[in-house]
Design a protein around this motif. Structure first.
Motif, PDB file in Angstrom:
ATOM      1  N   ILE A 349       2.027   9.226  -1.786  1.00 29.58           N
ATOM      2  CA  ILE A 349       1.802   8.455  -0.560  1.00 29.58           C
ATOM      3  C   ILE A 349       0.333   8.106  -0.346  1.00 29.58           C
ATOM      4  O   ILE A 349       0.009   7.091   0.268  1.00 29.58           O
ATOM      5  CB  ILE A 349       2.338   9.206   0.671  1.00 29.58           C
ATOM      6  CG1 ILE A 349       1.592  10.524   0.881  1.00 29.58           C
ATOM      7  CG2 ILE A 349       3.830   9.452   0.543  1.00 29.58           C
ATOM      8  CD1 ILE A 349       2.022  11.256   2.135  1.00 29.58           C
ATOM      9  N   HIS A 353       0.500   4.051  -0.598  1.00 24.65           N
ATOM     10  CA  HIS A 353       0.448   3.683   0.819  1.00 24.65           C
ATOM     11  C   HIS A 353      -0.939   3.957   1.402  1.00 24.65           C
ATOM     12  O   HIS A 353      -1.081   4.343   2.561  1.00 24.65           O
ATOM     13  CB  HIS A 353       1.519   4.463   1.589  1.00 24.65           C
ATOM     14  CG  HIS A 353       2.868   4.430   0.943  1.00 24.65           C
ATOM     15  ND1 HIS A 353       3.521   3.255   0.660  1.00 24.65           N
ATOM     16  CD2 HIS A 353       3.679   5.424   0.491  1.00 24.65           C
ATOM     17  CE1 HIS A 353       4.679   3.528   0.081  1.00 24.65           C
ATOM     18  NE2 HIS A 353       4.791   4.836  -0.044  1.00 24.65           N
ATOM     19  N   SER A 356      -2.070   2.294   4.667  1.00 31.25           N
ATOM     20  CA  SER A 356      -1.330   2.549   5.900  1.00 31.25           C
ATOM     21  C   SER A 356      -1.576   3.990   6.328  1.00 31.25           C
ATOM     22  O   SER A 356      -2.579   4.292   6.961  1.00 31.25           O
ATOM     23  CB  SER A 356       0.158   2.248   5.719  1.00 31.25           C
ATOM     24  OG  SER A 356       0.673   2.906   4.573  1.00 31.25           O
ATOM     25  N   ILE A 465       6.557  -0.020   3.797  1.00 31.14           N
ATOM     26  CA  ILE A 465       6.428   1.174   2.964  1.00 31.14           C
ATOM     27  C   ILE A 465       7.363   1.107   1.768  1.00 31.14           C
ATOM     28  O   ILE A 465       6.961   1.341   0.617  1.00 31.14           O
ATOM     29  CB  ILE A 465       6.709   2.434   3.807  1.00 31.14           C
ATOM     30  CG1 ILE A 465       5.609   2.622   4.854  1.00 31.14           C
ATOM     31  CG2 ILE A 465       6.826   3.670   2.925  1.00 31.14           C
ATOM     32  CD1 ILE A 465       5.949   3.655   5.912  1.00 31.14           C
ATOM     33  N   GLU A 468       6.237  -1.363  -0.825  1.00 32.72           N
ATOM     34  CA  GLU A 468       5.172  -0.816  -1.679  1.00 32.72           C
ATOM     35  C   GLU A 468       5.759   0.117  -2.734  1.00 32.72           C
ATOM     36  O   GLU A 468       5.319   0.117  -3.892  1.00 32.72           O
ATOM     37  CB  GLU A 468       4.147  -0.080  -0.812  1.00 32.72           C
ATOM     38  CG  GLU A 468       3.353  -1.011   0.095  1.00 32.72           C
ATOM     39  CD  GLU A 468       2.545  -0.269   1.153  1.00 32.72           C
ATOM     40  OE1 GLU A 468       1.676  -0.896   1.780  1.00 32.72           O
ATOM     41  OE2 GLU A 468       2.790   0.942   1.352  1.00 32.72           O
TER      42      GLU A 468
END
Length: 526
Positions: A349, A353, A356, A465, A468
């Motif tokens: 993550i 991500h 974000s 999310i 991605e």
């Protein structure tokens, strides 16, 4: 600590695979030891064969020295007429065996012969530091060094055989992952995809086949095979009607108007005399349940009693009025296993991500502890995230507690808790479409900003999310690897792999359709 909440099936359970049995009691261990429980297989050492060969030759040299020493002593005693009978007490002492010298010869020969081969191997390794051990073994097996001339037999499996064994294990591992778990529940559709008015059926590609969902006369969802047995038309593109004779809701084939009820029985053929058709079901029908905003399909034996089926994957917040959920789905051009594991992969993550909620500056996964029971695993840990934007700074915490549940066959629930009691849950159900395609049917559940006006923001963030994730997951190619290396942050995946493999080993799988072509959703012998 890794703890156990239930036990797993004994070997006797393999005889009746329709009954979900409890997997074996897992031993307590730390998250790191969970990962260590399934380490990558090491390459064979090139020093093992020389070590064993030199040991055998060394022992042989010692035995020869011992035998020769005793033989010469016996001949000497025979010439003087003093050779004692073997049965005379103390006869062994008359031969005066020199154990120390003979053992010294054995050890010396062992070390010398080993040093000869080991020195040659180290010379090759120093000249080719990046050469894989298996390739090095192939090269060494062609040498004609003195120890090999004396004892030419190979004492370890040939490199080719080792490689074949490793490839065979890897092929089975990949085949097991690709297979579909049977006697479990899959999220076949979102409830919103099948309107309550019941006018239209819904065709769904799932588990290498295709089914049609529609609502019966009571509004309950039913599932049948999508392919009309007349000429193979898709029932999901037809419509529904009510059979006048029985009052049952039926799905109508758009090609010739044949209609089928929820049991797969033919109820009407407009072009034929009424009742002039088989009375038995002509298409398969399957158990379904509607719960938590999803339509769940039971993929398994029709003879398995409902009370013995595994539980539907679920998170109780879906039925709690203090929480609000938004739903969606997204397809992946990847087998279901890679898609599902991504949902419980916490280390990615901070990178996929990063713009974000990820935090590449502090990517550590901390304080991980794993638990498991019969049908799921769970991991608790902490991560460092960062607020998505200024508007979210009021929810910032030093580290975020995370609870990640992985439920058989392929559902996950990840809960994060921020400041001021703000919680969010991503509930994701990964469903195989085919051997090479899958779909995530998901919901994002929140306990704040419950007004419907905020739904679009939650939904958009979830699609961002997952979008991605899709960019990377669609490119994964584990089939190109001889083996995969996992470390402590991979504990959620490793724990779930171990749980799932126990069910695989008991026979709870159906090969993917590219390995087992079939008509209808289920193989005939399921």
């Amino acid at each position: 600590m890794v703890t156990a909440r239930a036990s797993t099936p004994s070997s006797s359970d393999n005889e009746e695979v329709q009954q979900p049995a409890a997997p074996q009691q897992p031993a307590a261990a730390s998250a790191a030891s969970v990962v260590a429980a399934a380490p990558p297989r090491a390459e064979a050492s090139p020093f093992l064969d020389p070590l064993v060969r030199s040991l055998i030759l060394g022992v042989g040299a010692g035995v020869l020295c011992e035998t020769g020493h005793v033989l010469f002593k016996a001949l000497s005693l025979a010439e003087t007429g003093a050779l004692p009978s073997p049965f005379t007490p103390g006869a062994l002492a008359a031969f005066s065996p020199n154990f120390i010298a003979d053992h010294a010869v054995a050890i010396g020969a062992w070390l010398l012969l080993y040093v000869v081969e080991a020195a040659a191997i180290m010379g090759v390794m120093s000249r080719n530091p990046n050469q894989p051990a298996n390739e090095l073994l192939q090269q060494i097996n062609g040498w004609t060094l003195l120890p090999r001339k004396i004892f030419p037999a190979s004492l370890t499996p040939p490199a080719e055989k080792q490689q074949q064994q490793q490839q065979s294990r890897r092929e089975k591992e990949l085949a097991d992952r690709k297979a579909y778990l049977k006697n479990f529940w899959y999220a076949a559709a979102l409830s919103s995809a099948l309107p309550k008015d019941g006018k239209k059926p819904l065709g769904v590609d799932i588990l290498g086949s295709r089914i049609t969902l529609f609502r019966d006369e009571t509004g309950k969802v039913v599932a049948v095979d999508d392919t009309c047995p007349h000429r193979g038309a898709p029932l999901g593109e037809g419509w529904t009607t009510t059979d006048k004779a029985t009052g049952k809701k039926c799905v109508v084939c758009p090609y010739h108007g044949w209609s089928f009820d929820s049991e797969g029985k033919l109820r009407d053929v407009p072009s034929a005399t009424h009742g002039s058709w088989p009375k038995r079901p002509l298409i398969g029908s399957y158990a379904v349940e509607e719960r938590g905003g999803f339509i769940w399909l039971f993929y398994g034996s029709p003879s398995l009693p409902a009370e013995e089926r595994p539980p539907i994957p679920f998170t109780p917040e879906l039925e709690d009025p203090a929480w609000r959920a938004v739903y969606g789905e997204i397809e992946f051009d990847c087998g279901h296993w890679g898609v599902f594991e991504n949902a419980i992969d916490m280390a990615h993550i901070h990178y996929l991500h990063g713009d974000s909620f990820g935090n590449a500056e502090k990517p550590a996964v901390m304080d991980m502890a794993t638990t498991r029971d019969t049908f799921e695993t769970a991991c608790n840990f902490r991560i460092h995230n960062k607020p998505v934007n200024k508007m979210w700074e009021w929810t910032a915490v030093p580290s975020v507690p995370v609870n990640a549940r992985a439920m058989l066959p392929s559902s996950s629930s990840v809960t994060i808790e921020l400041a001021h009691g703000v919680k969010m849950i991503t509930f994701v159900n990964t469903v195989p479409i085919s051997a090479t395609k899958a779909i995530n049917r998901f919901c994002l559940i929140r306990n704040f900003a419950l007004a419907p006006a905020f739904d679009f923001m939650a939904r958009d963030n979830m699609y961002k999310i997952l979008g991605e994730d899709k960019v990377m997951v669609d490119k994964l190619a584990p089939q190109r690897l001889e083996q995969e290396y996992s470390l402590a942050p991979d504990a959620p995946q490793i724990a779930f792999r171990q749980l799932r493999q126990e069910w695989v080993d008991m026979g709870y799988t159906v090969p993917a359709e590219d390995e087992l072509p079939r008509r209808g959703l289920l193989p005939r012998d399921i």
